[in-house]
Write an enzyme that holds these catalytic residues in place. Structure first.
Site, PDB file in Angstrom:
ATOM      1  N   SER A 134       0.861  -1.181   0.000  1.00 16.62           N
ATOM      2  CA  SER A 134       0.000   0.000   0.000  1.00 16.62           C
ATOM      3  C   SER A 134       0.895   1.229   0.000  1.00 16.62           C
ATOM      4  O   SER A 134       2.067   1.160   0.392  1.00 16.62           O
ATOM      5  CB  SER A 134      -0.885   0.009   1.253  1.00 16.62           C
ATOM      6  OG  SER A 134      -1.491   1.265   1.455  1.00 16.62           O
ATOM      7  N   TYR A 147      -1.865  -0.628  10.640  1.00 16.86           N
ATOM      8  CA  TYR A 147      -1.922  -0.942   9.207  1.00 16.86           C
ATOM      9  C   TYR A 147      -0.648  -0.475   8.511  1.00 16.86           C
ATOM     10  O   TYR A 147      -0.039  -1.223   7.735  1.00 16.86           O
ATOM     11  CB  TYR A 147      -3.147  -0.268   8.596  1.00 16.86           C
ATOM     12  CG  TYR A 147      -3.260  -0.428   7.092  1.00 16.86           C
ATOM     13  CD1 TYR A 147      -3.622  -1.649   6.541  1.00 16.86           C
ATOM     14  CD2 TYR A 147      -3.015   0.643   6.233  1.00 16.86           C
ATOM     15  CE1 TYR A 147      -3.733  -1.810   5.172  1.00 16.86           C
ATOM     16  CE2 TYR A 147      -3.123   0.493   4.865  1.00 16.86           C
ATOM     17  CZ  TYR A 147      -3.485  -0.734   4.330  1.00 16.86           C
ATOM     18  OH  TYR A 147      -3.590  -0.878   2.966  1.00 16.86           O
TER      19      TYR A 147
END
Length: 249
Positions: A134, A147
């Site tokens: 990501s 995350y």
């Protein structure tokens, strides 16, 4: 281009994973897609796409699942650890259960998937590992420390493996998309609406506006990047974290 190659895509029943699976299959690969929901996998199956129930957060499930895929379709030469959780929570509201679950899925799951796939990939003369990280793996995402940490660690794993296997015919790269138009955006939109009281269009716009080009990335844009990394002239692209983020730095 990929006829005779066996690919495994975790989290392959929806979103980015499904787009990658369909794109690889359209170029001749036999693709095993994995996930926890049998119905979702069955809906995604086609002539070259084969569903396999597997939970990446459980070591034994991955070991058994990869072994079953290899038994059915041969050595895995394209490994795409894509399955992941995308959920924000401030550090002071992050308990150990939340942290462990995030790491078990986003990091541990990728580690075990790659390890098991490499056992057969390295018995062949060609291989590609393409982890879906990501943009949060390259910069800290506000409000999502767990995350962000998991996605940073995934890139570290990929870079270390690219160094370990640099002289062999296997490459290791990570894809780093910004906000992608998937079910995760729908879920995050709902969460933002609940927290802020904003209407749906404004809640969705908060994420869209974070992408420099002012729109959501499409799953197919990510899939085409994965296809390039499997292409005939990609052998010198190794250890990269490829941004698919509309200009994000």
């Amino acid at each position: 281009m990929l006829t005779g190659k066996h690919a495994l895509v975790t989290g392959g029943g929806t979103g980015i994973g499904l787009a990658i699976a369909q794109t690889l299959a359209s170029h001749g690969a036999e693709v095993t897609i994995t996930g926890r929901r049998e119905g979702t996998l069955q809906a995604a199956e086609s002539q070259r796409i084969h569903g396999l129930v597997m939970d990446v957060s459980k070591d034994s499930s991955v070991v058994d699942g990869v072994a079953a895929a290899v038994a059915a379709r041969g050595p895995i030469q394209i490994c795409v650890p894509n399955a992941g959780i995308a959920e924000g929570r401030s550090l002071l509201k992050t308990d150990m259960d939340f942290w462990r679950n995030m790491m078990a899925t986003n990091l541990d799951g990728a580690f075990v998937t790659i390890r098991e796939c490499l056992k057969t990939m390295t018995k062949t003369d060609w291989g590609r590992v393409i982890a879906v990280s990501s943009i949060a793996g390259l910069r800290g995402l506000q409000g999502a420390p767990a995350y962000s940490a998991s996605k940073h660690a995934l890139i570290g794993l990929i870079r270390a493996l690219s160094a370990d296997y640099a002289t062999r015919p296997y490459t290791f790269n990570a894809l780093c998309p910004a906000y992608v138009d998937t079910d995760i955006v729908i879920q995050n939109t709902s969460s933002i609406m609940q927290r802020t009281g904003l209407p749906e269009d404004e809640a969705r716009k908060l994420m869209t506006d974070l992408n420099p080009h002012g729109r959501l990335v499409t799953p197919q844009e990510v899939a085409e990047a994965a296809l390039f990394l499997c292409g005939p002239h990609s052998g010198s692209v190794n250890g990269h974290a490829l941004q698919i983020a509309g200009g994000e730095i």
